[in-house]
Design a protein around this motif. Structure first.
Motif, PDB file in Angstrom:
ATOM      1  N   PRO A  93     -47.630 -47.605  -2.116  1.00 40.05           N
ATOM      2  CA  PRO A  93     -48.166 -47.279  -3.125  1.00 40.05           C
ATOM      3  C   PRO A  93     -46.993 -47.078  -4.176  1.00 40.05           C
ATOM      4  CG  PRO A  93     -47.973 -45.397  -2.010  1.00 40.05           C
ATOM      5  CD  PRO A  93     -47.538 -46.653  -0.889  1.00 40.05           C
ATOM      6  N   ILE A  94     -45.957 -46.726  -3.962  1.00 36.55           N
ATOM      7  CA  ILE A  94     -44.801 -46.315  -4.879  1.00 36.55           C
ATOM      8  C   ILE A  94     -43.800 -47.557  -4.812  1.00 36.55           C
ATOM      9  CG2 ILE A  94     -42.755 -45.153  -5.408  1.00 36.55           C
ATOM     10  CD1 ILE A  94     -45.210 -43.698  -5.918  1.00 36.55           C
TER      11      ILE A  94
ATOM     12  N   ILE B   3     -34.040 -40.354  -1.096  1.00 35.76           N
ATOM     13  CA  ILE B   3     -35.477 -39.844  -1.423  1.00 35.76           C
ATOM     14  C   ILE B   3     -35.858 -39.217  -0.391  1.00 35.76           C
ATOM     15  CG2 ILE B   3     -37.817 -41.122  -1.920  1.00 35.76           C
ATOM     16  CD1 ILE B   3     -36.167 -43.636  -2.407  1.00 35.76           C
ATOM     17  N   ARG B   4     -36.378 -38.032  -0.616  1.00 39.25           N
ATOM     18  CA  ARG B   4     -37.208 -37.193   0.437  1.00 39.25           C
ATOM     19  C   ARG B   4     -38.480 -37.380   0.406  1.00 39.25           C
ATOM     20  NH1 ARG B   4     -35.976 -32.177  -1.124  1.00 39.25           N
ATOM     21  NH2 ARG B   4     -34.201 -31.887   0.036  1.00 39.25           N
ATOM     22  N   VAL B   5     -39.195 -37.699   1.364  1.00 34.40           N
ATOM     23  CA  VAL B   5     -40.609 -37.993   1.485  1.00 34.40           C
ATOM     24  C   VAL B   5     -41.319 -36.659   2.406  1.00 34.40           C
ATOM     25  CG1 VAL B   5     -42.626 -39.723   1.939  1.00 34.40           C
ATOM     26  CG2 VAL B   5     -40.351 -40.436   1.245  1.00 34.40           C
TER      27      VAL B   5
ATOM     28  N   SER C 299     -29.456 -34.644  -8.999  1.00 27.61           N
ATOM     29  CA  SER C 299     -29.590 -33.786 -10.060  1.00 27.61           C
ATOM     30  C   SER C 299     -30.535 -34.683 -11.190  1.00 27.61           C
ATOM     31  CB  SER C 299     -28.193 -33.261 -10.593  1.00 27.61           C
ATOM     32  OG  SER C 299     -28.616 -32.576 -11.722  1.00 27.61           O
ATOM     33  N   GLY C 300     -31.475 -34.159 -11.688  1.00 25.80           N
ATOM     34  CA  GLY C 300     -32.318 -34.959 -12.566  1.00 25.80           C
ATOM     35  C   GLY C 300     -33.253 -36.050 -11.918  1.00 25.80           C
ATOM     36  N   GLY C 301     -33.382 -35.985 -10.845  1.00 25.63           N
ATOM     37  CA  GLY C 301     -34.252 -37.088 -10.047  1.00 25.63           C
ATOM     38  C   GLY C 301     -35.866 -36.797 -10.262  1.00 25.63           C
ATOM     39  N   ILE C 302     -36.471 -37.911 -10.313  1.00 26.65           N
ATOM     40  CA  ILE C 302     -37.794 -37.823 -10.444  1.00 26.65           C
ATOM     41  C   ILE C 302     -38.690 -37.270  -9.056  1.00 26.65           C
ATOM     42  CG2 ILE C 302     -37.831 -39.413 -12.189  1.00 26.65           C
ATOM     43  CD1 ILE C 302     -39.153 -41.209 -10.592  1.00 26.65           C
ATOM     44  N   THR C 303     -39.671 -37.015  -9.305  1.00 22.17           N
ATOM     45  CA  THR C 303     -40.702 -36.494  -8.234  1.00 22.17           C
ATOM     46  C   THR C 303     -41.873 -37.120  -8.336  1.00 22.17           C
ATOM     47  OG1 THR C 303     -39.562 -34.363  -8.007  1.00 22.17           O
ATOM     48  CG2 THR C 303     -41.765 -34.487  -6.913  1.00 22.17           C
ATOM     49  N   VAL C 304     -42.733 -37.706  -7.324  1.00 20.42           N
ATOM     50  CA  VAL C 304     -44.119 -38.348  -7.643  1.00 20.42           C
ATOM     51  C   VAL C 304     -44.731 -37.502  -6.243  1.00 20.42           C
ATOM     52  CG1 VAL C 304     -45.253 -40.693  -7.607  1.00 20.42           C
ATOM     53  CG2 VAL C 304     -42.744 -40.499  -8.575  1.00 20.42           C
ATOM     54  N   THR C 305     -45.869 -37.059  -6.791  1.00 19.71           N
ATOM     55  CA  THR C 305     -46.444 -36.222  -5.884  1.00 19.71           C
ATOM     56  C   THR C 305     -47.870 -36.803  -5.451  1.00 19.71           C
ATOM     57  OG1 THR C 305     -47.574 -35.077  -7.552  1.00 19.71           O
ATOM     58  CG2 THR C 305     -45.387 -34.199  -6.610  1.00 19.71           C
ATOM     59  N   GLN C 306     -48.424 -36.269  -4.364  1.00 24.31           N
ATOM     60  CA  GLN C 306     -49.867 -36.566  -4.103  1.00 24.31           C
ATOM     61  C   GLN C 306     -50.405 -38.007  -4.032  1.00 24.31           C
ATOM     62  OE1 GLN C 306     -52.358 -34.169  -3.005  1.00 24.31           O
ATOM     63  NE2 GLN C 306     -50.103 -32.916  -2.778  1.00 24.31           N
TER      64      GLN C 306
ATOM     65  N   PHE D 153     -58.126 -38.398  17.476  1.00 25.70           N
ATOM     66  CA  PHE D 153     -57.682 -38.392  16.242  1.00 25.70           C
ATOM     67  C   PHE D 153     -57.683 -39.690  15.584  1.00 25.70           C
ATOM     68  CE2 PHE D 153     -54.230 -38.055  13.065  1.00 25.70           C
ATOM     69  CZ  PHE D 153     -55.102 -37.359  12.104  1.00 25.70           C
ATOM     70  N   HIS D 154     -58.356 -39.871  14.452  1.00 29.13           N
ATOM     71  CA  HIS D 154     -58.459 -40.895  13.903  1.00 29.13           C
ATOM     72  C   HIS D 154     -57.978 -40.977  12.704  1.00 29.13           C
ATOM     73  CE1 HIS D 154     -61.084 -42.575  17.081  1.00 29.13           C
ATOM     74  NE2 HIS D 154     -61.773 -41.583  17.064  1.00 29.13           N
ATOM     75  N   PRO D 155     -56.852 -41.089  12.144  1.00 27.52           N
ATOM     76  CA  PRO D 155     -56.044 -41.089  10.920  1.00 27.52           C
ATOM     77  C   PRO D 155     -56.591 -42.274   9.946  1.00 27.52           C
ATOM     78  CG  PRO D 155     -54.444 -42.017  12.454  1.00 27.52           C
ATOM     79  CD  PRO D 155     -55.705 -41.694  13.253  1.00 27.52           C
ATOM     80  N   HIS D 156     -56.813 -41.994   8.818  1.00 21.71           N
ATOM     81  CA  HIS D 156     -57.434 -42.714   7.826  1.00 21.71           C
ATOM     82  C   HIS D 156     -56.562 -42.742   6.498  1.00 21.71           C
ATOM     83  CE1 HIS D 156     -59.257 -39.414   5.126  1.00 21.71           C
ATOM     84  NE2 HIS D 156     -59.823 -38.972   6.193  1.00 21.71           N
ATOM     85  N   GLN D 157     -55.553 -41.507   6.123  1.00 25.89           N
ATOM     86  CA  GLN D 157     -54.700 -41.617   4.919  1.00 25.89           C
ATOM     87  C   GLN D 157     -53.697 -40.827   5.198  1.00 25.89           C
ATOM     88  OE1 GLN D 157     -57.423 -40.814   1.836  1.00 25.89           O
ATOM     89  NE2 GLN D 157     -57.253 -38.131   2.115  1.00 25.89           N
ATOM     90  N   VAL D 158     -52.635 -40.908   4.568  1.00 24.55           N
ATOM     91  CA  VAL D 158     -51.433 -40.288   4.462  1.00 24.55           C
ATOM     92  C   VAL D 158     -51.143 -39.600   3.028  1.00 24.55           C
ATOM     93  CG1 VAL D 158     -48.835 -40.408   4.761  1.00 24.55           C
ATOM     94  CG2 VAL D 158     -50.286 -41.659   6.209  1.00 24.55           C
ATOM     95  N   VAL D 159     -50.868 -38.382   2.903  1.00 22.95           N
ATOM     96  CA  VAL D 159     -50.748 -37.797   1.547  1.00 22.95           C
ATOM     97  C   VAL D 159     -48.963 -37.319   1.516  1.00 22.95           C
ATOM     98  CG1 VAL D 159     -51.308 -36.006   0.030  1.00 22.95           C
ATOM     99  CG2 VAL D 159     -52.999 -36.950   1.495  1.00 22.95           C
ATOM    100  N   ALA D 160     -48.575 -38.198   0.764  1.00 21.73           N
ATOM    101  CA  ALA D 160     -47.026 -38.240   0.475  1.00 21.73           C
ATOM    102  C   ALA D 160     -46.538 -37.694  -0.870  1.00 21.73           C
ATOM    103  CB  ALA D 160     -46.422 -39.346   0.805  1.00 21.73           C
ATOM    104  N   ASP D 161     -45.585 -36.883  -0.925  1.00 23.51           N
ATOM    105  CA  ASP D 161     -44.751 -36.584  -2.181  1.00 23.51           C
ATOM    106  C   ASP D 161     -43.335 -37.160  -1.800  1.00 23.51           C
ATOM    107  OD1 ASP D 161     -46.924 -34.739  -2.948  1.00 23.51           O
ATOM    108  OD2 ASP D 161     -45.818 -33.180  -1.855  1.00 23.51           O
ATOM    109  N   TYR D 162     -42.819 -37.745  -3.037  1.00 28.68           N
ATOM    110  CA  TYR D 162     -41.380 -38.403  -3.034  1.00 28.68           C
ATOM    111  C   TYR D 162     -40.711 -37.817  -4.088  1.00 28.68           C
ATOM    112  CZ  TYR D 162     -44.171 -42.494  -0.961  1.00 28.68           C
ATOM    113  OH  TYR D 162     -44.931 -43.320  -0.105  1.00 28.68           O
ATOM    114  N   GLN D 163     -39.319 -37.549  -3.631  1.00 25.33           N
ATOM    115  CA  GLN D 163     -38.566 -36.886  -4.465  1.00 25.33           C
ATOM    116  C   GLN D 163     -37.011 -37.228  -4.439  1.00 25.33           C
ATOM    117  OE1 GLN D 163     -37.820 -32.648  -3.225  1.00 25.33           O
ATOM    118  NE2 GLN D 163     -36.831 -32.160  -5.064  1.00 25.33           N
TER     119      GLN D 163
END
Length: 189
Positions: free
Chosen positions: A141-142, A151-153, A110-117, A96-106
């Motif tokens: 990236p963030i 922060i949940r990733v 209460s009222g926290g922001i979410t940054v996806t993909q 396996f040769h990884p080339h990228q991670v796809v992450a969502d941040y939350q």
């Protein structure tokens, strides 16, 4: 009639390029780096990420001293070595040769922001039947100053096998906690 065939052909083409999740590629844990110093000359200091280290429950990150939030993502490759199956070619196509991670941040509050993909470049090589740590700068990236508190990733890692198949790992969640005290985070984070 030709339009229908064209639409069908486009749909088939689109699904053929899709990345397939492979249950044999498992994100098993997250490890922090440890600072290692070589006496030299010259004196060199670097962070080492050991795939056999104990998982760290959550990482504290100081937004003002953010260096990218690099963690070692440990991947277990449960694919079988195929070199013994083909007597003529004798090649292993399951590395396996990884080339990228796809992450969502939350933010969990209460009222926290979410940054996806968010796409995070990564690299490495995990042999068939092996385990390895892939270094991922989660806050490259963030900016860490964008998110506060807990922060949940949620992420998965995409890559290719030696035979050219596009695959991805299992999904994994990890918690980062922002801290405001200078020096509260790991030297390798």
């Amino acid at each position: 009639m030709n339009t229908r065939w064209f639409i069908l052909l486009l749909a088939l083409f689109g699904t053929s390029c899709k990345t397939n999740m492979n249950s044999s590629l498992v994100v098993s844990k997250m490890v922090l780096g440890t600072v290692t110093t070589v006496a030299g000359p010259p004196v060199t200091t670097y962070c080492a990420y050991d795939a056999s280290a104990t998982e760290f429950d959550f990482a504290q990150i100081d937004p003002t001293a953010n260096t990218g939030g690099t963690m070692g993502v440990v991947i277990d490759n449960h694919l079988a070595d195929t070199s013994t199956l083909n007597g003529i070619l004798r090649t292993n196509s399951a590395t396996f040769h990884p080339h990228q991670v796809v992450a969502d941040y939350q933010e969990t509050q209460s009222g926290g922001i979410t940054v996806t993909q968010q796409i995070i470049p990564s690299t490495g090589s995990i042999p068939a039947g092996g385990t390895g740590a892939v270094l991922v700068p989660f806050f490259a990236p963030i900016p860490a100053t964008l998110l506060t508190g807990i922060i949940r990733v949620t992420f998965h890692i995409e890559g290719v096998l030696d035979d050219g198949s596009n695959v991805r790992t299992s999904e994994h969640e990890y918690i980062f906690v922002t801290c405001n005290t200078s020096g509260c985070n790991s030297a390798c984070l």
